[in-house]
Design a protein around this motif. Structure first.
Motif, mmCIF file in Angstrom:
data_model
loop_
_atom_site.group_PDB
_atom_site.id
_atom_site.type_symbol
_atom_site.label_atom_id
_atom_site.label_comp_id
_atom_site.label_asym_id
_atom_site.label_seq_id
_atom_site.Cartn_x
_atom_site.Cartn_y
_atom_site.Cartn_z
ATOM 1 N N GLN A 22 38.665 32.666 33.808
ATOM 2 C CA GLN A 22 39.078 33.897 35.042
ATOM 3 C C GLN A 22 40.016 34.967 34.269
ATOM 4 N N PHE A 23 39.160 36.207 34.823
ATOM 5 C CA PHE A 23 39.830 37.209 33.924
ATOM 6 C C PHE A 23 40.929 37.327 35.241
ATOM 7 N N GLN A 24 42.297 38.337 34.469
ATOM 8 C CA GLN A 24 43.483 38.507 35.297
ATOM 9 C C GLN A 24 44.359 39.802 34.573
ATOM 10 N N ALA A 25 44.441 40.515 35.100
ATOM 11 C CA ALA A 25 45.548 41.619 35.362
ATOM 12 C C ALA A 25 46.030 41.852 34.179
ATOM 13 N N PRO A 26 46.796 41.915 32.875
ATOM 14 C CA PRO A 26 47.713 41.530 31.701
ATOM 15 C C PRO A 26 48.850 41.637 32.394
ATOM 16 N N PHE A 27 49.777 41.360 33.270
ATOM 17 C CA PHE A 27 50.767 41.318 33.868
ATOM 18 C C PHE A 27 51.838 39.779 33.582
ATOM 19 N N ALA A 28 53.004 40.221 32.642
ATOM 20 C CA ALA A 28 53.716 38.636 32.130
ATOM 21 C C ALA A 28 53.728 38.737 33.090
ATOM 22 N N GLU A 29 54.486 38.974 34.340
ATOM 23 C CA GLU A 29 54.645 37.968 35.566
ATOM 24 C C GLU A 29 54.018 37.258 36.340
ATOM 25 N N LEU A 83 51.120 36.076 34.677
ATOM 26 C CA LEU A 83 50.712 34.949 33.359
ATOM 27 C C LEU A 83 52.330 34.037 33.638
ATOM 28 N N VAL A 84 53.177 34.436 33.872
ATOM 29 C CA VAL A 84 54.679 32.992 34.377
ATOM 30 C C VAL A 84 54.359 32.213 35.274
ATOM 31 N N LEU A 85 53.847 33.746 36.605
ATOM 32 C CA LEU A 85 53.352 32.994 37.509
ATOM 33 C C LEU A 85 52.428 31.485 37.379
ATOM 34 N N ASP A 86 50.849 31.771 36.537
ATOM 35 C CA ASP A 86 50.416 30.542 35.982
ATOM 36 C C ASP A 86 51.019 29.663 36.059
ATOM 37 N N LEU A 98 43.840 26.960 29.321
ATOM 38 C CA LEU A 98 43.434 27.501 27.632
ATOM 39 C C LEU A 98 43.815 28.932 28.337
ATOM 40 N N PHE A 99 44.786 29.364 27.831
ATOM 41 C CA PHE A 99 44.736 30.811 27.987
ATOM 42 C C PHE A 99 44.348 31.811 26.850
ATOM 43 N N ILE A 100 43.960 33.510 27.464
ATOM 44 C CA ILE A 100 43.609 34.036 26.097
ATOM 45 C C ILE A 100 44.557 35.118 26.581
ATOM 46 N N VAL A 101 44.705 35.590 25.759
ATOM 47 C CA VAL A 101 45.895 36.911 26.330
ATOM 48 C C VAL A 101 46.408 37.882 25.578
ATOM 49 N N ASP A 102 46.643 39.114 26.164
ATOM 50 C CA ASP A 102 46.423 40.514 24.478
ATOM 51 C C ASP A 102 48.077 40.067 23.896
ATOM 52 N N GLU A 103 47.949 39.732 22.995
ATOM 53 C CA GLU A 103 49.211 39.335 21.921
ATOM 54 C C GLU A 103 51.061 40.955 22.599
ATOM 55 N N ASP A 104 50.818 41.585 22.764
ATOM 56 C CA ASP A 104 51.849 42.298 23.506
ATOM 57 C C ASP A 104 52.071 41.084 24.951
ATOM 58 N N LEU A 105 51.568 41.287 25.018
ATOM 59 C CA LEU A 105 52.342 40.441 26.564
ATOM 60 C C LEU A 105 52.642 39.019 26.056
ATOM 61 N N LEU A 106 51.945 38.286 24.964
ATOM 62 C CA LEU A 106 52.197 36.726 24.345
ATOM 63 C C LEU A 106 53.848 37.471 24.141
ATOM 64 N N ARG A 107 54.117 38.365 23.636
ATOM 65 C CA ARG A 107 54.978 38.819 22.411
ATOM 66 C C ARG A 107 56.791 38.604 23.241
ATOM 67 N N ALA A 108 56.068 39.125 24.805
ATOM 68 C CA ALA A 108 57.158 39.256 25.080
ATOM 69 C C ALA A 108 57.497 38.211 26.693
ATOM 70 N N ILE A 109 56.638 36.772 26.621
ATOM 71 C CA ILE A 109 57.070 35.757 26.813
ATOM 72 C C ILE A 109 57.216 34.509 25.888
ATOM 73 N N TYR A 110 56.812 34.819 24.612
ATOM 74 C CA TYR A 110 56.030 33.658 24.436
ATOM 75 C C TYR A 110 58.095 32.693 23.816
ATOM 76 N N ASP A 111 57.326 31.524 24.276
ATOM 77 C CA ASP A 111 58.570 30.609 23.800
ATOM 78 C C ASP A 111 57.766 29.610 23.268
ATOM 79 N N PRO A 112 57.889 29.084 22.424
ATOM 80 C CA PRO A 112 56.943 27.847 22.409
ATOM 81 C C PRO A 112 57.301 26.335 22.739
ATOM 82 N N ILE A 113 58.889 26.258 23.379
ATOM 83 C CA ILE A 113 58.986 24.966 24.115
ATOM 84 C C ILE A 113 57.695 25.075 25.601
#
Length: 159
Positions: free
Chosen positions: A52-59, A61-64, A72-87
Motif C-alpha cells: 500500500q502506497f500512502q502519502a508521506p505524512f507523519a500524521e 504514519l502515526v495513525l497506522d 513492514l514500513f518503508i518511509v522517506d527518511e525525513d518522515l521517519l526522523r520526525a517520528i523516530y523512537d526505537p521503542i
C-alpha cells in the motif's frame, strides 16, 4: 436488543481486524511510486504481500502505527526522523549487513545499549531515494518479515 448491538459490534470489530494471510507492506514515499513493479517483484517472489502506497505524512504514519496496521514500513527518511523512537520497533541487527542496506547511512539508526549495537530502522540503497524500513513491534508476522528481508528482499536498482 442489547445482545443484538453487542453481536453487531463484535462482528464489525472482527471484520476490521487484519486477518489476511498476506504481509502488509506500507510505503510512505512518493519517490518510490515509479518503482511499484520492482518493489512488488522484490517482495512477492518470496511471500504474498499487500503493498500500500500512502502519502508521506507523519500524521497518517502515526495513525497506522497506533492502529497497529502494517507489518513492514518503508518511509522517506525525513518522515521517519520526525517520528523516530526505537521503542515499539523490532530490532533489525540480523539484516543490517544485507546488500539492500545503505551501509554509509546505517550509523544514523544505531542504538547502543549496554555495549551492544542494535538497529531499529535500516536505510535502503534504492534508486537514489533516502528511505528506510522498519518493522513495528506489534506485528504478528515479525519473523516472516525477517525471513523476507534475509531470503528474498532484492531491491537493487542503480543509484
Amino acid at each position: 436488543m442489547k445482545w443484538f448491538i453487542l453481536l453487531l459490534s463484535l462482528y464489525v470489530i472482527s471484520g476490521c481486524s487484519n486477518s489476511s494471510d498476506q504481509l502488509e507492506v506500507k510505503i510512505y514515499s512518493e519517490s518510490l511510486q515509479p518503482f511499484v513493479h520492482e518493489i512488488e517483484r522484490a517482495v512477492s517472489d518470496v511471500r504474498a504481500v499487500d503493498i500500500q502506497f500512502q502519502a508521506p505524512f507523519a500524521e497518517k504514519l502515526v495513525l497506522d502505527i497506533v492502529a497497529q496496521e502494517g507489518d513492514l514500513f518503508i518511509v522517506d527518511e525525513d518522515l521517519l526522523r520526525a517520528i523516530y523512537d526505537p521503542i515499539g520497533l523490532y530490532p533489525l541487527y540480523e539484516v543490517s549487513r544485507e546488500s539492500f542496506v545503505d551501509q554509509e547511512r546505517l550509523s544514523d539508526y544505531e542504538d547502543r545499549e549496554g555495549g551492544e549495537v542494535t538497529y531499529y530502522a535500516l536505510p535502503l540503497s534504492f534508486a537514489g531515494s533516502d528511505v528506510a524500513l522498519f518493522i513495528p513491534l506489534y506485528s504478528e508476522r515479525k519473523e516472516e518479515v525477517m525471513d523476507l528481508l534475509i531470503d528474498g528482499f532484492d531491491l537493487q536498482l542503480e543509484r
